[in-house]
Design a protein around this motif. Structure first.
Motif, PDB file in Angstrom:
ATOM      1  N   UNK A 156       0.832  -1.206   0.000  1.00 18.50           N
ATOM      2  CA  UNK A 156       0.000   0.000   0.000  1.00 18.50           C
ATOM      3  C   UNK A 156       0.864   1.251   0.000  1.00 18.50           C
ATOM      4  N   UNK A 157       1.982   1.227   0.721  1.00 20.07           N
ATOM      5  CA  UNK A 157       2.828   2.416   0.818  1.00 20.07           C
ATOM      6  C   UNK A 157       3.392   2.840  -0.533  1.00 20.07           C
ATOM      7  N   UNK A 158       3.445   1.913  -1.489  1.00 16.67           N
ATOM      8  CA  UNK A 158       3.999   2.224  -2.811  1.00 16.67           C
ATOM      9  C   UNK A 158       2.932   2.717  -3.796  1.00 16.67           C
ATOM     10  N   UNK A 159       1.697   2.801  -3.352  1.00 13.36           N
ATOM     11  CA  UNK A 159       0.625   3.223  -4.244  1.00 13.36           C
ATOM     12  C   UNK A 159       0.391   4.734  -4.162  1.00 13.36           C
ATOM     13  N   UNK A 160      -0.210   5.246  -5.232  1.00  5.99           N
ATOM     14  CA  UNK A 160      -0.584   6.654  -5.282  1.00  5.99           C
ATOM     15  C   UNK A 160      -2.020   6.802  -4.778  1.00  5.99           C
ATOM     16  N   UNK A 161      -2.386   7.990  -4.302  1.00  4.45           N
ATOM     17  CA  UNK A 161      -3.725   8.166  -3.726  1.00  4.45           C
ATOM     18  C   UNK A 161      -4.860   7.704  -4.635  1.00  4.45           C
ATOM     19  N   UNK A 162      -4.733   7.938  -5.947  1.00  6.42           N
ATOM     20  CA  UNK A 162      -5.841   7.586  -6.839  1.00  6.42           C
ATOM     21  C   UNK A 162      -6.003   6.078  -7.005  1.00  6.42           C
ATOM     22  N   UNK A 163      -5.006   5.310  -6.568  1.00  5.13           N
ATOM     23  CA  UNK A 163      -5.082   3.859  -6.682  1.00  5.13           C
ATOM     24  C   UNK A 163      -5.765   3.215  -5.479  1.00  5.13           C
ATOM     25  N   UNK A 164      -6.216   4.016  -4.534  1.00  2.00           N
ATOM     26  CA  UNK A 164      -6.827   3.504  -3.311  1.00  2.00           C
ATOM     27  C   UNK A 164      -8.295   3.897  -3.239  1.00  2.00           C
ATOM     28  N   UNK A 165      -9.070   3.115  -2.516  1.00  2.00           N
ATOM     29  CA  UNK A 165     -10.482   3.436  -2.323  1.00  2.00           C
ATOM     30  C   UNK A 165     -10.625   4.570  -1.306  1.00  2.00           C
ATOM     31  N   UNK A 166     -11.849   5.108  -1.195  1.00  2.00           N
ATOM     32  CA  UNK A 166     -12.087   6.173  -0.233  1.00  2.00           C
ATOM     33  C   UNK A 166     -11.811   5.747   1.195  1.00  2.00           C
ATOM     34  N   UNK A 167     -12.246   4.538   1.545  1.00  2.00           N
ATOM     35  CA  UNK A 167     -11.997   4.037   2.886  1.00  2.00           C
ATOM     36  C   UNK A 167     -10.515   3.848   3.174  1.00  2.00           C
ATOM     37  N   UNK A 168      -9.767   3.362   2.183  1.00  2.61           N
ATOM     38  CA  UNK A 168      -8.325   3.194   2.354  1.00  2.61           C
ATOM     39  C   UNK A 168      -7.629   4.537   2.519  1.00  2.61           C
ATOM     40  N   UNK A 169      -8.025   5.512   1.712  1.00  5.65           N
ATOM     41  CA  UNK A 169      -7.418   6.848   1.841  1.00  5.65           C
ATOM     42  C   UNK A 169      -7.711   7.447   3.217  1.00  5.65           C
ATOM     43  N   UNK A 170      -8.921   7.214   3.719  1.00  4.33           N
ATOM     44  CA  UNK A 170      -9.252   7.770   5.028  1.00  4.33           C
ATOM     45  C   UNK A 170      -8.446   7.103   6.124  1.00  4.33           C
TER      46      UNK A 170
END
Length: 326
Positions: A148-162
């Motif tokens: 997950x740490x290697x991903x960009x914000x747009x590659x994550x769901x809303x819950x993951x970003x939160x």
């Protein structure tokens, strides 16, 4: 009584507009204790987020004037320089914003952004910051923290970003956490998970939390105490159970009465929120209040102590309660 972690006293926020100055916040007093979750609830536009930005000193000086006192652990934050505030943001006070999609920089991975916050406030090597970042991602329930740490914000769901936003907020061990509508963009299942996570972490770290929301369900699920705002002011403050069992201020009663209930017709609050540029004389809620008497349109009420940790800015209801007790 122990000294509160945060004490807001006579806080005012005045915006400079093309129509002249407009006061959007005018709060007599609001406190958050250590290891306590306080909800700040009210309709959109009532000034809740402006209170949060005032605590952190995030209002642009050219656009807003902040007065009064915001005392954190005995230190008044109003009037501090930007350099002094930068030392407090993150390390002493952290904030979870409404929309994590806009809070992250889209060109850096979430791991890089989390590590940058850690190194800015805590120092240490890149390796130490990465280890701490992975530890935090695991703490907030992210599967495969390294991936997950290697991903960009747009590659994550809303819950993951939160969840990652919560990790950022906790990265420096703040004493006070401000959560501004932290579940607004989430579906009900993810909302429940995020609220449970916040409550769990608050207990684990013993933080004070100011939870800003318009959702009374979130307040009931999460908070110990609640302050109700209307048109820039706190009109009632009470333990959560007391507010839901017996609200004092007519506005609080209207909010609870307008909640949808199976088999019952909605009971909306009549009228509209006043224009802050042209506030009515006396009580700001008087034009919409079913209990208003003539003095409500001439006298501006202050918070009155109702006992048992409850206060409300309504002398009419207070007189009724005193009459019942007598």
């Amino acid at each position: 009584m122990p000294e509160p972690l945060l004490s807001i006293e006579q806080l005012t926020v005045t915006f400079r507009t093309e129509h002249g100055p407009v006061q959007v916040v005018d709060i007599e007093q609001l406190t958050v204790g250590r290891n306590e979750v306080v909800g700040l609830v009210g309709e959109s536009g009532c000034g809740k987020s402006s209170v949060a930005l005032s605590i952190l000193g995030l209002h642009p000086a050219h656009a807003a004037r902040v007065g009064g006192r915001v005392v954190l652990e005995g230190r008044n934050l109003v009037g501090l320089s930007e350099r002094e505030l930068q030392k407090i943001r993150g390390s002493k006070v952290a904030m979870i914003f409404q929309d994590p999609a806009t809070a992250f920089n889209p060109v850096f991975t979430v791991g890089e952004q989390l590590m940058r916050v850690i190194r800015t406030h805590k120092g240490g090597t890149q390796r130490q910051a990465r280890a701490r970042a992975l530890e935090l991602l695991e703490l907030v329930g992210m599967p495969d923290p390294a991936g997950v740490s290697c991903r960009y914000p747009h590659q994550l769901s809303g819950g993951q970003r939160q969840r990652i936003m919560i990790a950022v907020a906790l990265s420096c061990g703040p004493d006070l956490l401000i959560a501004d509508e932290p579940t607004t963009a989430l579906d009900v299942t993810i909302e429940a998970q995020i609220l449970d996570l916040l409550k769990q972490l608050q207990r684990q770290f013993g933080m004070g939390v100011l939870l800003i929301t318009h959702d009374l369900g979130v307040v009931a699920r999460t908070c110990d105490r609640v302050a109700v705002m209307y048109a820039g002011r706190v009109v009632e403050e009470a333990p959560v159970a007391d507010l839901f069992r017996r609200p004092a201020h007519p506005y609080s009663r209207g909010l609870l009465g307008s909640l949808p209930r199976r088999g019952q017709e909605l009971r909306p609050i009549g009228g509209t929120v006043p224009d802050l540029r042209h506030l009515p004389p006396g009580c700001r809620f008087a034009p919409r209040c079913p209990l208003a008497v003539p003095t409500c349109t001439t006298h501006d009420p202050k918070l009155i102590d109702f006992g048992s940790g409850r206060s409300a800015a309504c002398p009419v209801v207070h007189a009724e309660e005193v009459g019942v007790r007598d």
